[in-house]
Structures are given as C-alpha cells and as structure tokens.
Design a protein around this motif. Structure first.
Motif, PDB file in Angstrom:
ATOM      1  N   LYS A  15      45.575  46.391  46.996  1.00 61.42           N
ATOM      2  CA  LYS A  15      44.493  46.687  47.945  1.00 61.42           C
ATOM      3  C   LYS A  15      43.404  45.627  47.877  1.00 61.42           C
ATOM      4  CE  LYS A  15      45.300  51.640  47.924  1.00 61.42           C
ATOM      5  NZ  LYS A  15      44.798  52.940  47.478  1.00 61.42           N
ATOM      6  N   ILE A  16      42.976  45.304  46.671  1.00 60.00           N
ATOM      7  CA  ILE A  16      42.071  44.175  46.429  1.00 60.00           C
ATOM      8  C   ILE A  16      42.764  43.368  45.331  1.00 60.00           C
ATOM      9  CG2 ILE A  16      39.737  43.446  45.807  1.00 60.00           C
ATOM     10  CD1 ILE A  16      38.757  46.222  46.686  1.00 60.00           C
ATOM     11  N   HIS A  17      43.567  42.419  45.739  1.00 62.30           N
ATOM     12  CA  HIS A  17      44.546  41.773  44.867  1.00 62.30           C
ATOM     13  C   HIS A  17      43.961  40.615  44.050  1.00 62.30           C
ATOM     14  CE1 HIS A  17      48.922  41.060  44.066  1.00 62.30           C
ATOM     15  NE2 HIS A  17      48.424  39.889  43.680  1.00 62.30           N
ATOM     16  N   ALA A  18      43.292  39.673  44.731  1.00 58.74           N
ATOM     17  CA  ALA A  18      42.818  38.459  44.055  1.00 58.74           C
ATOM     18  C   ALA A  18      41.576  37.931  44.740  1.00 58.74           C
ATOM     19  CB  ALA A  18      43.920  37.398  44.055  1.00 58.74           C
ATOM     20  N   GLU A  19      40.925  37.014  44.059  1.00 60.50           N
ATOM     21  CA  GLU A  19      39.724  36.376  44.585  1.00 60.50           C
ATOM     22  C   GLU A  19      39.850  34.873  44.376  1.00 60.50           C
ATOM     23  OE1 GLU A  19      34.875  36.681  43.987  1.00 60.50           O
ATOM     24  OE2 GLU A  19      36.195  37.345  42.367  1.00 60.50           O
ATOM     25  N   ILE A  20      39.432  34.108  45.388  1.00 63.21           N
ATOM     26  CA  ILE A  20      39.335  32.660  45.245  1.00 63.21           C
ATOM     27  C   ILE A  20      37.851  32.328  45.261  1.00 63.21           C
ATOM     28  CG2 ILE A  20      39.813  30.415  46.283  1.00 63.21           C
ATOM     29  CD1 ILE A  20      42.413  31.549  47.344  1.00 63.21           C
ATOM     30  N   VAL A  21      37.408  31.591  44.236  1.00 62.46           N
ATOM     31  CA  VAL A  21      35.996  31.229  44.139  1.00 62.46           C
ATOM     32  C   VAL A  21      35.853  29.711  44.153  1.00 62.46           C
ATOM     33  CG1 VAL A  21      35.270  33.331  42.950  1.00 62.46           C
ATOM     34  CG2 VAL A  21      36.009  31.384  41.617  1.00 62.46           C
ATOM     35  N   ARG A  22      34.775  29.275  44.805  1.00 61.98           N
ATOM     36  CA  ARG A  22      34.454  27.849  44.860  1.00 61.98           C
ATOM     37  C   ARG A  22      33.368  27.571  43.829  1.00 61.98           C
ATOM     38  NH1 ARG A  22      32.817  25.945  50.501  1.00 61.98           N
ATOM     39  NH2 ARG A  22      31.284  27.571  50.177  1.00 61.98           N
ATOM     40  N   LYS A  23      33.596  26.555  43.005  1.00 65.38           N
ATOM     41  CA  LYS A  23      32.608  26.102  42.031  1.00 65.38           C
ATOM     42  C   LYS A  23      32.375  24.614  42.267  1.00 65.38           C
ATOM     43  CE  LYS A  23      33.461  29.525  38.520  1.00 65.38           C
ATOM     44  NZ  LYS A  23      33.407  29.754  37.099  1.00 65.38           N
ATOM     45  N   ASP A  24      31.426  24.050  41.558  1.00 64.12           N
ATOM     46  CA  ASP A  24      31.114  22.630  41.733  1.00 64.12           C
ATOM     47  C   ASP A  24      32.314  21.728  41.491  1.00 64.12           C
ATOM     48  OD1 ASP A  24      28.493  23.193  42.392  1.00 64.12           O
ATOM     49  OD2 ASP A  24      27.748  22.921  40.343  1.00 64.12           O
ATOM     50  N   ASP A  25      33.195  22.114  40.565  1.00 64.46           N
ATOM     51  CA  ASP A  25      34.323  21.257  40.217  1.00 64.46           C
ATOM     52  C   ASP A  25      35.638  21.652  40.873  1.00 64.46           C
ATOM     53  OD1 ASP A  25      34.610  23.584  38.717  1.00 64.46           O
ATOM     54  OD2 ASP A  25      35.464  22.550  36.984  1.00 64.46           O
ATOM     55  N   GLY A  26      35.618  22.598  41.827  1.00 65.28           N
ATOM     56  CA  GLY A  26      36.847  22.940  42.532  1.00 65.28           C
ATOM     57  C   GLY A  26      36.971  24.418  42.846  1.00 65.28           C
ATOM     58  N   TYR A  27      38.207  24.839  43.108  1.00 58.42           N
ATOM     59  CA  TYR A  27      38.514  26.201  43.505  1.00 58.42           C
ATOM     60  C   TYR A  27      39.329  26.883  42.417  1.00 58.42           C
ATOM     61  CZ  TYR A  27      36.800  24.874  48.055  1.00 58.42           C
ATOM     62  OH  TYR A  27      35.985  24.452  49.061  1.00 58.42           O
ATOM     63  N   TYR A  28      39.043  28.164  42.211  1.00 58.47           N
ATOM     64  CA  TYR A  28      39.711  28.950  41.182  1.00 58.47           C
ATOM     65  C   TYR A  28      40.233  30.240  41.788  1.00 58.47           C
ATOM     66  CZ  TYR A  28      37.453  25.867  37.819  1.00 58.47           C
ATOM     67  OH  TYR A  28      37.055  24.775  37.104  1.00 58.47           O
ATOM     68  N   ILE A  29      41.350  30.725  41.261  1.00 59.76           N
ATOM     69  CA  ILE A  29      41.877  32.024  41.681  1.00 59.76           C
ATOM     70  C   ILE A  29      41.807  32.974  40.494  1.00 59.76           C
ATOM     71  CG2 ILE A  29      44.302  31.456  41.189  1.00 59.76           C
ATOM     72  CD1 ILE A  29      44.876  33.144  43.852  1.00 59.76           C
ATOM     73  N   ILE A  30      41.494  34.235  40.797  1.00 59.07           N
ATOM     74  CA  ILE A  30      41.380  35.276  39.772  1.00 59.07           C
ATOM     75  C   ILE A  30      42.202  36.471  40.233  1.00 59.07           C
ATOM     76  CG2 ILE A  30      39.780  36.794  38.530  1.00 59.07           C
ATOM     77  CD1 ILE A  30      37.544  34.762  39.517  1.00 59.07           C
ATOM     78  N   ASP A  31      43.115  36.940  39.399  1.00 54.48           N
ATOM     79  CA  ASP A  31      43.847  38.170  39.689  1.00 54.48           C
ATOM     80  C   ASP A  31      42.933  39.341  39.356  1.00 54.48           C
ATOM     81  OD1 ASP A  31      46.725  39.466  40.118  1.00 54.48           O
ATOM     82  OD2 ASP A  31      45.699  40.533  38.495  1.00 54.48           O
ATOM     83  N   LEU A  32      42.814  40.288  40.280  1.00 52.52           N
ATOM     84  CA  LEU A  32      41.901  41.427  40.103  1.00 52.52           C
ATOM     85  C   LEU A  32      42.660  42.673  39.659  1.00 52.52           C
ATOM     86  CD1 LEU A  32      39.583  40.752  43.155  1.00 52.52           C
ATOM     87  CD2 LEU A  32      39.227  40.116  40.767  1.00 52.52           C
ATOM     88  N   ASN A  33      43.441  42.519  38.596  1.00 56.98           N
ATOM     89  CA  ASN A  33      44.198  43.615  38.007  1.00 56.98           C
ATOM     90  C   ASN A  33      45.238  44.196  38.969  1.00 56.98           C
ATOM     91  OD1 ASN A  33      44.824  45.151  35.757  1.00 56.98           O
ATOM     92  ND2 ASN A  33      43.431  46.805  36.322  1.00 56.98           N
ATOM     93  N   SER A  34      45.924  43.308  39.677  1.00 59.09           N
ATOM     94  CA  SER A  34      46.951  43.759  40.615  1.00 59.09           C
ATOM     95  C   SER A  34      48.198  44.222  39.869  1.00 59.09           C
ATOM     96  CB  SER A  34      47.317  42.630  41.579  1.00 59.09           C
ATOM     97  OG  SER A  34      47.953  41.584  40.875  1.00 59.09           O
ATOM     98  N   VAL A  35      48.913  45.148  40.462  1.00 64.03           N
ATOM     99  CA  VAL A  35      50.124  45.683  39.845  1.00 64.03           C
ATOM    100  C   VAL A  35      51.246  44.644  39.841  1.00 64.03           C
ATOM    101  CG1 VAL A  35      51.936  47.429  40.068  1.00 64.03           C
ATOM    102  CG2 VAL A  35      49.544  48.059  40.418  1.00 64.03           C
ATOM    103  N   ASN A  36      51.456  43.973  40.964  1.00 58.90           N
ATOM    104  CA  ASN A  36      52.574  43.040  41.094  1.00 58.90           C
ATOM    105  C   ASN A  36      52.226  41.601  40.734  1.00 58.90           C
ATOM    106  OD1 ASN A  36      54.583  44.925  41.868  1.00 58.90           O
ATOM    107  ND2 ASN A  36      53.585  45.070  43.862  1.00 58.90           N
ATOM    108  N   GLY A  37      50.994  41.344  40.382  1.00 54.57           N
ATOM    109  CA  GLY A  37      50.602  40.051  39.836  1.00 54.57           C
ATOM    110  C   GLY A  37      50.293  38.957  40.827  1.00 54.57           C
TER     111      GLY A  37
END
Length: 167
Positions: free
Chosen positions: A112-134
């Motif tokens: 439902k709320i699977h992942a987040e992509i965040v922008r930082k000064d040095d690039g882009y990052y992805i974070i898994d938000l405790n998804s069941v299927n990963g």
C-alpha cells in the motif's frame, strides 16, 4: 497492465489529433520530456510555465514547472514502456494506495505504501517502507528503513514490478 499500456497509446493518438489546434511553432517553443504523452507549449523561456494542449479544459491540464530541458530523474517501467515515474520532489512515495502515495502502482503484490525515493545533495536514495514482498536494487533485496543510493541504470524492483532508474 496491458490495458493501461493500451490506454496510454490511445491518449498519445488522441493528442496527435489536437496538435493542429496549437499555436504555430513560430510563436512558441515546444518542450516534451521523454515519455510524456502530453505536449507542453511555452512562451518565452525559463523558468517556464505553460499549458498542455490535450483538448481538455485548462483546469485539467498538468504543467511541469521549474525544469529546464527534461533533466528530470525517473523510473522507467519494464512491463509498460510508456510508464515513467518522474521524481520531481525531494520525497516521492510509491505504492498501491492512491490516496496515500505520490505515485500509485496498480499491482496487488506492491505494498500500500511500499517505498520512498528521497533526493539529497549527493543523489537519490530508495527506502523500503516495511513492504511484505520487498524492494530490490539490482536483484538484491534491500533492508527495510535503510537508504540505498541509486545510480543511473540501476534496476529497481517493487515486489514484482521492475523499473530502470534514469538520472
């Protein structure tokens, strides 16, 4: 999936039929980020504002502001070539629950709320938000709540939906 790709093709076809209604190319400059089916016409140059001409009323048109010539990072879908998820904010939530995420993915395997992509000064990052299927980057499952830096060309998989990260 096939239905959504066909819907995208239909929209592109309809948009081409409306091109003759637009201002002449002598009066305006045309900007079309790759993969978008809607054309944005602008007067003058940056920072740009403009209207997308699709035959819809002006309140239904979406305009991308503040980007020069299509240098917007995105996730390119592998299953539907016309689908791109543009990363236009410092934080973009991805998932199935359309009321709670920035981009809804129509796939029951995606959280439902699977992942987040965040922008930082040095690039882009992805974070898994405790998804069941990963969430996977280049076929390696990432640890929940841990930032993983994305590089151009990385394969990002949310459950069984795969994308290529393009920056």
């Amino acid at each position: 999936m096939v239905g959504s790709c066909m819907e995208e093709f239909r929209k592109v076809t309809e948009n081409k039929a409306h091109e003759s209604d637009c201002k002449s190319h002598d009066e305006v400059k045309e900007i079309q980020p790759p993969g978008l089916s809607v054309r944005t016409y602008i007067e003058n140059s940056e920072p740009f504002s403009g209207t997308a001409h699709t035959g819809m009323g002006t309140q239904d048109r979406t305009v991308i502001l503040g980007y020069a010539s299509g240098n917007i990072p995105y996730l390119q879908s592998h299953s539907c070539p016309g689908e791109r998820i543009y990363i236009t904010k410092d934080s973009v939530l991805l998932g199935r629950l359309s009321d709670s995420v920035d981009y809804a993915i129509n796939n029951r395997a995606v959280g439902k709320i699977h992942a987040e992509i965040v922008r930082k000064d040095d690039g882009y990052y992805i974070i898994d938000l405790n998804s069941v299927n990963g969430t996977y980057v280049n076929n390696e499952r990432i640890t929940c709540s841990t930032e993983v830096k994305l590089k151009n060309g990385d394969i990002v998989t949310l459950a069984n939906e795969s994308y290529t990260f393009v920056v």
